[in-house]
Structures are given as C-alpha cells and as structure tokens.
Design a protein around this motif. Structure first.
Motif, PDB file in Angstrom:
ATOM      1  N   GLN A  29      -8.745  -5.340  -6.458  1.00  0.00           N
ATOM      2  CA  GLN A  29      -9.306  -5.751  -5.187  1.00  0.00           C
ATOM      3  C   GLN A  29     -10.316  -4.754  -5.021  1.00  0.00           C
ATOM      4  OE1 GLN A  29      -6.476  -6.933  -2.124  1.00  0.00           O
ATOM      5  NE2 GLN A  29      -5.455  -8.509  -3.288  1.00  0.00           N
TER       6      GLN A  29
ATOM      7  N   ASN B 278     -11.394   5.912  -5.298  1.00  0.00           N
ATOM      8  CA  ASN B 278     -12.376   5.757  -4.537  1.00  0.00           C
ATOM      9  C   ASN B 278     -13.735   6.623  -4.854  1.00  0.00           C
ATOM     10  OD1 ASN B 278     -10.563   3.855  -2.798  1.00  0.00           O
ATOM     11  ND2 ASN B 278      -9.586   5.578  -2.226  1.00  0.00           N
TER      12      ASN B 278
ATOM     13  N   ASN C 219       0.689  -1.347   0.153  1.00  0.00           N
ATOM     14  CA  ASN C 219       0.059  -0.066   0.150  1.00  0.00           C
ATOM     15  C   ASN C 219       0.961   1.383   0.030  1.00  0.00           C
ATOM     16  OD1 ASN C 219      -2.611   1.193   0.076  1.00  0.00           O
ATOM     17  ND2 ASN C 219      -2.008   2.126   2.172  1.00  0.00           N
TER      18      ASN C 219
ATOM     19  N   GLY D 141     -11.950  -3.064  -1.720  1.00  0.00           N
ATOM     20  CA  GLY D 141     -11.818  -3.166  -0.252  1.00  0.00           C
ATOM     21  C   GLY D 141     -12.972  -3.386   0.149  1.00  0.00           C
TER      22      GLY D 141
ATOM     23  N   ASP E 225     -11.149   1.076  -3.142  1.00  0.00           N
ATOM     24  CA  ASP E 225     -10.019   0.097  -4.131  1.00  0.00           C
ATOM     25  C   ASP E 225      -8.811  -0.094  -3.145  1.00  0.00           C
ATOM     26  OD1 ASP E 225      -8.505  -0.591  -6.198  1.00  0.00           O
ATOM     27  OD2 ASP E 225      -7.115   0.969  -5.606  1.00  0.00           O
ATOM     28  N   SER E 226      -8.608  -1.415  -2.881  1.00  0.00           N
ATOM     29  CA  SER E 226      -7.362  -2.134  -2.534  1.00  0.00           C
ATOM     30  C   SER E 226      -6.556  -2.826  -2.919  1.00  0.00           C
ATOM     31  CB  SER E 226      -8.003  -2.954  -1.066  1.00  0.00           C
ATOM     32  OG  SER E 226      -8.790  -4.038  -1.558  1.00  0.00           O
TER      33      SER E 226
END
Length: 659
Positions: free
Chosen positions: A335, A378, A97, A337, A354-355
């Motif tokens: 991914q 996001n 991250n 989130g 969003d992850s």
C-alpha cells in the motif's frame, strides 16, 4: 545439554515462585525487575537463571544466528465501550502498524544496530483452533476503577483475566489499555506487556512497544543499577540493580526524555552519550532510539532459542507455529500511503509514504520505468521534469512479496513566474492578525497567524487548483482569532496575463473591515487569461486601519500567501461533450471506472489528457460501441477526452476524476 536442562529447571522454578506470589502492589511490581525487589525467592532463582544464561551465551556465541525466530502475538484491546476504531478501542490498522514497527525495529531496518532475526506474527488461530485475526477486543468497562483511572494495582489481575485462555505458553500477549493510574506508558513481564493505546502504533516514531518487548524477551534497562538515576552503575555487572548484563552498553545513568547525543557519560570517563542514548532500552526520547547492540540481541536469542527461557523458547517451535497459525508468517500487502496532495512544482522534495502490511524490505520505482530508485521505507525524491508520474512499490518479507502501481499518481508542474515578496513590518506584537485558512475550489489550506507563521508564505509549489474560463467559484478566507474584535481587510490578486506582476487590474476579491470570516465569488474571465499554464494567486490581509494598496505593499501586522492556479482552455459550459448524441460518458465525476458509449459510431481513437495537455490514456482500433477505462489510480482532478473518427474530432469534453 546438562546446562540447558539446568537452565530450564531454573526458569520453571522462577515461574512457580511467581505464580504462587500473592497480588503484588502495582507501584512496586509492574515488571520482572520490580518483582525481584519484593520477592527474595524470585530474585534468587532469577539470578541463577541469569548465570546459566551467561554461560550459554559465552559458549555458544551468536546462538543459531542464521535462524529466524517467529513469535506468535495476541493483542488484547481492553476498551471501555467505545466503538471499534474510536479512542482506546483502536482500529485494526493501528495494531498492524504497531506490529510492523516491532518487526522493523527488531530487524534493524534503519541499519543503525543489529538484526535480531525475529519476526512478530499476529496469530491467525485462537486457543480453540478457530480462525482469528490475533486482535482480541475485550470490554473492560466493568472492571472496578478502570474507566476512571485505568490500570491500577488492585484491578490488574482482574483486567488480565478477562482475556480468556490465550496461553502464555503459545502466545506472547500484548494488552493495549486505556491508561495507567501511575502515568506510565507501559510495563512488562516475561513473555507479555501492557501498553497505553496512544503510544501503540499511532506513530512510526513510537518505540514504547519496542522497549517493553525488550523486557518481555529478557532485557534489562541499559542503565540497570543506577538506583533511580541517583548513582552510576558499577562496572558491567549482571542482574537487578546491578547491570544490564551486556558488555557493549557502558554503565550510565538513565537519560532524560530528550536526545542528548552530544553529551558525555560521567559514569565511565566521559565516553560519548551516543553509546547508549540511541538504545531502545534507555529512557531517551522516541525520536532518538534506533538500535539494539550485539550482546542485547545475543541475550534475546538465547532466551528464545532451544533450551532458552520458559514460554519464550516454545514460541518459535514448529508445533507452536502450526498451533497459532504463524507458519509461513503473514503475507505482505503493498500500500502506498496518502500524501497531503498529489500536485507539486518541479524541484519540490516529495516524501513517499509506505503503509504496507508485514513488509521488511521495499523497492520504489518512482517513475515506473522498471528501475528501482530507492530501497528504504519512506524515501524522498525530487523530480526534475514536469509531467504525470506513475509510482510502483514492491515489498517483501522472508517468505512473500507483493507490489502496487499508482497510475498517474503525481502531477509535476513548472512553478509560476516569481513575483514581489510582501513583508510584515510588525510581527512581534501583531494581535493575532493574519490568514488562518483559505478555501478556493480544491485548495483548503490552514496556516497560522502572521506572528507565528511569518509575514509571507509561498504555497505555489504544494497547493494548486484548476479552474475553467467563464465559471464562478466561491472563496472563503478566515483571519485572526475566533472571538477577536479586530477587523481585517483582505485582497486577492490573480496574475491572469502571467507576466509576474500582480497589477491592481488583477484584483479579483476584497473585503473591508470584516471580522474573521471573508467570503465571496471569483469569476474567471472568458478570455484574456493565460491558459493551461501555472499562474500565481495572492491573498493578503492586514488590520483594517492600515489599507492594503497593492499586491506588493508591505503590511503592518498581517501577511500574504501565494498559491498556483491553472486555467484550462476549453471554456465554460463544457460538462460532458461538444456534440450532443455522438458519445455518452458516465459517471462524471468518475472514481474507479469510466464508461464511454459510442452510439454505433465505432471511432478510430480515444485519448485522455491532463490539465497540462499531457496524454495519460490512448487507445485505437476500437471494435465495438463501448469502452471502459480504469481511472482509479489517476490523480484526482480535471481531464479532457477527445474522440476521433477518420482523423476528425467528433467529441471533446471535460471529465473529473475524484476519490
């Protein structure tokens, strides 16, 4: 070419001077700027290199502006013995991250500054040619004073030596440390920096690493020359204690740790603070920072590009990218989130998180209809119709793309009918009275006491649970403060007939004179309730000396909270099916795959519906005695199945999808 060679020669001499220097005290030499103040030889060579760099910039403009430079990164986690993922031994995801944040900030994802066209890549090959994650975990608990005080002037060299042979010529190194004795968040030198674990990738709003990376790539503070904040820098000069070498950042004193964007700059005739407080190289707060300027990016690219600064200019070369495994960059992994919950009222703003890994662009299709709705990372979206929504996210970077679909991800329901509002008469001195937590079926909501949270909170559009008729459910409500001697009364009402009025006959739970914890059972009636529609539940608390008479009475010191429940219409006792022996459904609850055995019946149709009666799955023409349904992307909750043969229902029942 002659200028470039002279520039390279100057940089080499700088590092000869630096490497021959004895250990430097931590407080005075935590970055290049401080080294220059303590070493006149280093300062002379640094200034010479700056002059040459200025000439390269002035004659070359945006140096190779269309070239994307990839920088291999090695992250050294200097832990003190904690297990992986705990405390200072941060998890891989936090590191990833942090690299994502660096890539976003330097590629100007928010559109507020200038795109550096730089990509940071976690190395995938170590110095010995072996596959590697680029994350190097080192137990530094044996370094003197590191466990107790973190990085100090006396243990810095020993700490950095533990990382082995990750050459500065091939990898830009980031040391993630336990803490700093001086209380700093990070510090840097050319081509490397140290940063505290608590500000590295833990939040998307943390830009400490972006700031330190700026120094590592050759930038000064925008306030360079303010002599510790005591004076205005003179003009747009270049060098340590002079200026940041960038004409598009005005001379100014360092900002405080907050975002004073409305103020004016006393150093240049009162221009707007907006010209510097949003810059990553200022000292304003993290939530204020969002940009580099054009000249800052030119300086960085001149350092990295051909003929640039020692170490830095070697990073993006083809040979070094092959050596470190950064050819082609990192392939992104899409991914979506986790959100706080997946059920909302129609009209409630929902933020998608969003992850993903290694993404630089995003395409959100929030109802999976093939139309891109948003391209920011996001986004916020408000649905206008009830239903079950699938969500698709496609991400990409310079070389790759990936996508993910969350099937039946969100449940949107109509808000329950409005009801009266409860008001608290005394919030200024309420002695810590009020509801702090409520647990009821799938609702588990923690709030604050009435004084801090207000006399009424409406959670009907964000906290919903589904219940069965004829079934008993435990309820637990926590009020006041732990250790308090003040007792409270609690009452809970459910608008069973869905008329918007919570009558006294709809009182389903109450306690008198209880301390902190209130618990009991609520049994849903077998008949006489509104089915398959959102209805209101209200919990009220107040100091025990002031009786709660009804659902609409104002309270003296306490508060009320409203929630949504939906009572399904299949009734009690429906666990697997109505007709024993016809079908077998397993596992129930299901998390990934749901299996249905038909016992040689060969049905014509199988459907699944949600609690709103909306169909989420259907299939016909079943040709064997077994069916597998993928439910891993279904929103968790209660569903109903129906099995038909020759247009007649032969089995109907309830199933649960869980995480």
């Amino acid at each position: 070419m002659k200028k470039q060679l002279l520039f390279l020669k100057a940089i080499i001499l700088i590092f000869i001077a630096f490497n021959s220097k004895a250990q430097i005290t931590f407080e005075k030499a935590i970055c290049d700027e401080q080294i220059m103040k303590s070493d006149s030889t280093y300062l002379a060579y640094q200034n010479e290199s700056l002059n040459i760099l200025q000439k390269i910039i002035s004659t070359s403009g945006k140096i190779n502006s269309d070239t994307i430079y990839t920088i291999p990164v090695a992250v050294h986690i200097m832990h003190v013995g904690s297990s992986v993922g705990a405390n200072e031994n941060i998890p891989d995801l936090q590191v990833i991250n942090a690299i994502n944040i660096l890539n976003e900030d330097y590629s100007n994802i928010n559109g507020m500054g200038v795109d550096a066209k730089i990509e940071f890549c976690l190395a995938s090959i170590d110095p010995y040619g072996n596959p590697h994650s680029g994350i190097n975990r080192v137990d530094a608990s044996g370094v003197p004073d590191y466990v107790a005080n973190g990085v100090t002037g006396t243990n810095l060299n020993q700490l950095m030596a533990l990382t082995g042979f990750w050459s500065k010529n091939n990898y830009l190194s980031i040391w993630v440390v336990n803490k700093f004795a001086s209380g700093l968040a990070g510090f840097s030198q050319v081509a490397s920096f140290l940063v505290g674990y608590g500000v590295f990738g833990l939040s998307v709003n943390s830009h400490v690493a972006t700031h330190e990376m700026g120094h590592a790539l050759g930038l000064f503070h925008t306030f360079e020359g303010d002599l510790g904040g005591t004076t205005c820098p003179v003009g747009n000069q270049c060098g340590s204690d002079l200026g940041d070498c960038c004409g598009d950042t005005p001379p100014h004193k360092r900002s405080s740790v907050y975002c004073d964007s409305s103020g004016t700059n006393a150093c240049d005739g009162s221009s707007s603070n907006n010209l510097f407080v949003h810059n990553y190289m200022d000292y304003s707060s993290d939530d204020c920072k969002n940009q580099f300027t054009n000249e800052q990016i030119m300086r960085i690219r001149a350092n990295i590009g051909p003929g640039g600064r020692q170490y830095l200019s070697n990073y993006p070369t083809a040979s070094n990218l092959n050596l470190t495994g950064c050819v082609g960059s990192n392939k992104p992994i899409a991914q979506i989130g986790n959100v706080n919950n997946t059920s909302f009222c129609v009209g409630t703003p929902i933020q998608f998180i969003d992850s993903s890994l290694w993404a630089t662009s995003w395409e959100w299709d929030v109802d999976n209809n093939g139309i891109v709705d948003y391209t920011n990372r996001n986004p916020n979206h408000t649905y206008s119709s009830s239903g079950i929504y699938s969500v698709k996210l496609k991400i990409s970077n310079n070389n790759w793309s990936d996508s993910i679909i969350k099937t039946n991800f969100l449940t949107l329901y109509d808000a329950p009918l409005p009801a009266c509002t409860v008001y608290a008469k005394n919030l200024s001195n309420n002695y810590g009275i009020g509801i702090r937590n409520i647990v009821f079926n799938t609702i588990n909501n923690t709030t604050d006491v009435a004084k801090n949270d207000g006399g009424y909170k409406d959670f009907t559009c964000t906290k919903m649970t589904t219940l069965d008729t004829g079934v008993s459910y435990p309820i637990s409500i926590t009020t006041g403060r732990i250790g308090t001697t003040l007792k409270e009364d609690v009452k809970v009402f459910i608008d069973y007939d869905n008329d918007g009025v919570l009558e006294i006959t709809e009182l389903v739970f109450f306690t008198n004179d209880s301390l902190v914890y209130h618990s009991g059972i609520i049994t849903i009636p077998s008949s006489g309730t509104a089915l398959n529609t959102p209805i209101r539940m209200r919990a009220i608390s107040d100091l025990f000396t002031y009786s709660i008479l009804g659902s609409c009475d104002s309270v003296k010191y306490g508060q009320a909270e409203d929630y949504t429940i939906i009572i399904n219409g299949l009734g009690a006792g429906i666990s697997n099916m109505f007709f024993s022996g016809f079908v077998n459904i397993y596992p129930n609850p299901a998390t990934s795959l749901l299996n249905i055995d038909f016992n040689n019946l060969q049905p014509d149709e199988v459907t699944l519906t949600n609690i709103l009666g909306q169909q989420v799955f259907s299939t016909t023409g079943i040709k064997n005695n077994h069916l597998t349904v993928e439910v891993k992307d279904f929103a968790k909750g209660i569903y109903f199945y129906r099995v038909k043969k020759e247009k007649q229902i032969i089995a109907i029942g309830k199933l649960i999808v869980s995480e």
